[in-house]
Design a protein around this motif. Sequence first.
Motif, mmCIF file in Angstrom:
data_model
loop_
_atom_site.group_PDB
_atom_site.id
_atom_site.type_symbol
_atom_site.label_atom_id
_atom_site.label_comp_id
_atom_site.label_asym_id
_atom_site.label_seq_id
_atom_site.Cartn_x
_atom_site.Cartn_y
_atom_site.Cartn_z
ATOM 1 N N THR A 1 81.451 65.613 71.444
ATOM 2 C CA THR A 1 80.930 66.008 70.126
ATOM 3 C C THR A 1 79.605 65.089 69.981
ATOM 4 O O THR A 1 79.536 63.992 69.408
ATOM 5 C CB THR A 1 81.750 65.496 68.901
ATOM 6 O OG1 THR A 1 82.353 64.069 69.032
ATOM 7 C CG2 THR A 1 82.917 66.648 68.919
ATOM 8 N N PRO A 2 78.364 65.416 70.446
ATOM 9 C CA PRO A 2 77.043 64.808 70.501
ATOM 10 C C PRO A 2 76.619 64.634 68.921
ATOM 11 O O PRO A 2 76.982 65.340 68.056
ATOM 12 C CB PRO A 2 76.394 65.671 71.260
ATOM 13 C CG PRO A 2 76.939 66.945 70.810
ATOM 14 C CD PRO A 2 78.138 66.775 70.806
ATOM 15 N N GLN A 3 75.984 63.395 68.809
ATOM 16 C CA GLN A 3 75.209 63.015 67.608
ATOM 17 C C GLN A 3 73.829 63.789 67.353
ATOM 18 O O GLN A 3 73.223 63.994 66.105
ATOM 19 C CB GLN A 3 75.249 61.923 67.205
ATOM 20 C CG GLN A 3 76.581 61.258 66.987
ATOM 21 C CD GLN A 3 76.589 59.798 66.787
ATOM 22 O OE1 GLN A 3 76.240 58.920 67.782
ATOM 23 N NE2 GLN A 3 76.958 59.091 65.725
ATOM 24 N N VAL A 4 73.115 63.920 68.663
ATOM 25 C CA VAL A 4 72.145 64.581 68.611
ATOM 26 C C VAL A 4 71.961 65.598 69.702
ATOM 27 O O VAL A 4 72.619 65.396 70.883
ATOM 28 C CB VAL A 4 70.850 63.471 68.849
ATOM 29 C CG1 VAL A 4 70.914 62.796 70.301
ATOM 30 C CG2 VAL A 4 69.419 64.188 68.813
ATOM 31 N N LEU A 5 71.223 66.829 69.559
ATOM 32 C CA LEU A 5 71.007 67.567 70.568
ATOM 33 C C LEU A 5 69.781 68.308 70.854
ATOM 34 O O LEU A 5 68.897 68.361 69.951
ATOM 35 C CB LEU A 5 71.755 69.081 70.284
ATOM 36 C CG LEU A 5 71.834 69.978 71.203
ATOM 37 C CD1 LEU A 5 73.076 71.258 71.106
ATOM 38 C CD2 LEU A 5 70.764 71.379 71.049
ATOM 39 N N LEU A 6 69.061 67.860 72.046
ATOM 40 C CA LEU A 6 67.664 68.178 72.548
ATOM 41 C C LEU A 6 67.836 69.439 73.248
ATOM 42 O O LEU A 6 68.582 69.854 74.071
ATOM 43 C CB LEU A 6 67.326 67.119 73.496
ATOM 44 C CG LEU A 6 67.141 65.609 72.671
ATOM 45 C CD1 LEU A 6 68.314 64.878 72.457
ATOM 46 C CD2 LEU A 6 66.157 64.928 73.563
ATOM 47 N N GLY A 7 66.877 70.357 72.657
ATOM 48 C CA GLY A 7 66.802 71.796 73.182
ATOM 49 C C GLY A 7 65.569 72.394 73.385
ATOM 50 O O GLY A 7 64.342 71.763 72.930
ATOM 51 N N ALA A 8 65.496 73.228 74.232
ATOM 52 C CA ALA A 8 64.316 73.939 74.779
ATOM 53 C C ALA A 8 64.497 75.269 75.189
ATOM 54 O O ALA A 8 65.704 75.255 76.036
ATOM 55 C CB ALA A 8 63.382 73.214 75.459
ATOM 56 N N HIS A 9 63.766 76.270 75.200
ATOM 57 C CA HIS A 9 63.931 77.573 75.904
ATOM 58 C C HIS A 9 63.310 77.527 77.347
ATOM 59 O O HIS A 9 62.269 76.856 77.140
ATOM 60 C CB HIS A 9 63.580 78.873 74.867
ATOM 61 C CG HIS A 9 62.494 79.114 74.789
ATOM 62 N ND1 HIS A 9 61.831 80.106 75.645
ATOM 63 C CD2 HIS A 9 61.515 78.856 73.873
ATOM 64 C CE1 HIS A 9 60.436 80.272 75.213
ATOM 65 N NE2 HIS A 9 60.177 79.530 74.213
ATOM 66 N N TYR A 10 63.884 78.273 78.203
ATOM 67 C CA TYR A 10 63.303 78.397 79.477
ATOM 68 C C TYR A 10 62.933 79.819 79.921
ATOM 69 O O TYR A 10 62.284 80.010 80.829
ATOM 70 C CB TYR A 10 64.268 77.529 80.486
ATOM 71 C CG TYR A 10 65.533 78.765 80.764
ATOM 72 C CD1 TYR A 10 65.420 79.510 82.197
ATOM 73 C CD2 TYR A 10 66.605 78.129 80.072
ATOM 74 C CE1 TYR A 10 66.588 80.093 82.248
ATOM 75 C CE2 TYR A 10 67.655 79.090 80.573
ATOM 76 C CZ TYR A 10 67.789 79.787 81.628
ATOM 77 O OH TYR A 10 68.805 80.686 81.899
ATOM 78 N N GLY B 1 58.258 72.678 77.438
ATOM 79 C CA GLY B 1 59.393 72.263 76.566
ATOM 80 C C GLY B 1 60.693 72.066 77.645
ATOM 81 O O GLY B 1 61.329 70.689 77.458
ATOM 82 N N SER B 2 60.940 72.732 78.781
ATOM 83 C CA SER B 2 61.843 72.708 79.620
ATOM 84 C C SER B 2 61.637 71.187 80.165
ATOM 85 O O SER B 2 62.659 70.659 80.605
ATOM 86 C CB SER B 2 62.084 73.793 80.487
ATOM 87 O OG SER B 2 62.599 74.719 79.419
ATOM 88 N N ALA B 3 60.741 71.037 80.758
ATOM 89 C CA ALA B 3 60.550 69.869 81.622
ATOM 90 C C ALA B 3 60.329 68.743 81.008
ATOM 91 O O ALA B 3 60.984 67.730 81.418
ATOM 92 C CB ALA B 3 58.902 70.111 82.121
ATOM 93 N N VAL B 4 59.884 68.619 79.546
ATOM 94 C CA VAL B 4 60.222 67.585 78.789
ATOM 95 C C VAL B 4 61.497 67.150 78.439
ATOM 96 O O VAL B 4 61.646 66.000 78.448
ATOM 97 C CB VAL B 4 59.128 67.815 77.435
ATOM 98 C CG1 VAL B 4 59.720 66.722 76.321
ATOM 99 C CG2 VAL B 4 57.794 67.711 77.657
ATOM 100 N N LEU B 5 62.119 68.254 78.166
ATOM 101 C CA LEU B 5 63.717 68.083 77.995
ATOM 102 C C LEU B 5 64.441 67.401 79.332
ATOM 103 O O LEU B 5 65.371 66.131 78.975
ATOM 104 C CB LEU B 5 64.276 69.513 77.564
ATOM 105 C CG LEU B 5 65.770 69.372 77.346
ATOM 106 C CD1 LEU B 5 66.348 68.343 76.037
ATOM 107 C CD2 LEU B 5 66.410 70.870 76.908
ATOM 108 N N LEU B 6 64.207 67.980 80.310
ATOM 109 C CA LEU B 6 64.683 67.528 81.574
ATOM 110 C C LEU B 6 64.427 65.971 81.940
ATOM 111 O O LEU B 6 65.275 65.233 82.147
ATOM 112 C CB LEU B 6 64.395 68.341 82.557
ATOM 113 C CG LEU B 6 64.643 68.120 83.847
ATOM 114 C CD1 LEU B 6 66.468 67.918 84.127
ATOM 115 C CD2 LEU B 6 64.396 68.929 85.094
ATOM 116 N N GLU B 7 63.183 65.700 81.718
ATOM 117 C CA GLU B 7 62.746 64.439 81.736
ATOM 118 C C GLU B 7 63.356 63.397 80.977
ATOM 119 O O GLU B 7 63.424 62.305 81.295
ATOM 120 C CB GLU B 7 61.130 64.244 81.774
ATOM 121 C CG GLU B 7 60.615 62.890 82.176
ATOM 122 C CD GLU B 7 61.109 62.445 83.712
ATOM 123 O OE1 GLU B 7 60.896 61.157 83.847
ATOM 124 O OE2 GLU B 7 61.379 63.013 84.394
#
Length: 403
Positions: free
Chosen positions: A223-232, A247-253
């Motif tokens: 049950t995370p308190q924050v979810l970071l997302g991006a479409h690939y 956005g996907s690279a930023v999310l991964l890094e």
Amino acid sequence: MVQPWRAGGAVLLAISLLVFAQPVYPLAERLGADVQALLAGGPRVAGSAAAERASAYLGEQYRAAGYEVEIQPFSFEKFNDLGSSLLVEDERLKGRALSGSIAGNAATAAVVVPGVGESADFARVDVKGAVAIVRRGKIPFLEKARQAAQAGAVGLVVVNSQDGPLMGTLGGKAAIPVLGLSGKQGSALLAGKFPKPVQLEVRTEVVSLTGRNVIARLAGVSTPQVLLGAHYDSVEGAPGANDNASGSAVLLESARRLAGTPLARRAWFVHFDAEEEGLVGSRHFVRSASAPLIKALRGMLNFDMVGVNEKLLVGGTPELVALVEKSVSAVQKVRPSNASDHASFAAAKVPVLFFHRGQDPNYHQPGDKQVDPRLLEATVEAALGTVGALLPPALSESPERSL
């Protein structure tokens, strides 16, 4: 897999020439390598082999960073244009059927409808048995189509308000075929008369495909308190460097840099598929998520098109936007948009933030091949700063291990 940023200077030089619009900076090299890896298989259209390869790459990178990875499959229907056009005199104008249009052919008169296709506009002309031609604007495409059908038209052509092609969605059922033309193609049509019949040909299909969301989390974090997302995913014909390998690279890094901190135990990282098909992947994720997971989220941070244009724009839930303005330098508040995956979470009453950098001249075009590594690095820093502000250290966390 051999990671390209460790493979030697020749590879890094090739990456910089193919991907970067600016010189490579040391902290951004890995971000650039991720963008290049996502571009390597061609356009990542949802349901394609290229998209599946991209999801596999993301999974490998998260596992290497210490995360557990779940590939969440989902089925969706995709609308395809099989080659639609309008034949006028001896000139065939190639366009695209608006997504959701029925197929159909009509060889008949053409009538230009004044205005934008409201009921009063159709009342001024006789389109019964004809193909109606109308300009884009003011009212939804579906409303134009319904007004045309109600007035007796057997087909509708919508001319874009800009020179480029019209790639729209009806968003519902219409009784007649609907073709979109670019503004450049259609400008002469809107001003002309048609002494001879035109031939409208709308060819479409609907196919069932499988999309794949990539979910990364540390073991035991349910049950995370924050979810970071991006479409690939990207659209057909577009490499999708900025939209949305950026956005996907930023999310991964961001996930890599959070991996050794207590904050990683309070976060999930999700790459959504089929965003370009109407936010299908994020909607599936929200529908499939447990009620406790959705309720526990203090925020969903979405990164889309963050590799072009200097200013980092942020919109979303007012309280979170105010938090970002206090915590992160060099961001500009803008009105929230519903055109990306955060909208699926906002509909479920989750507070959201949308990070982007505005329109790109290569948006959905074959020229979407470049990003600026400085901007990716700056966006990562903004992501980390936002997470740190949104999730202050818990009492049980050691301060020296906090971000």
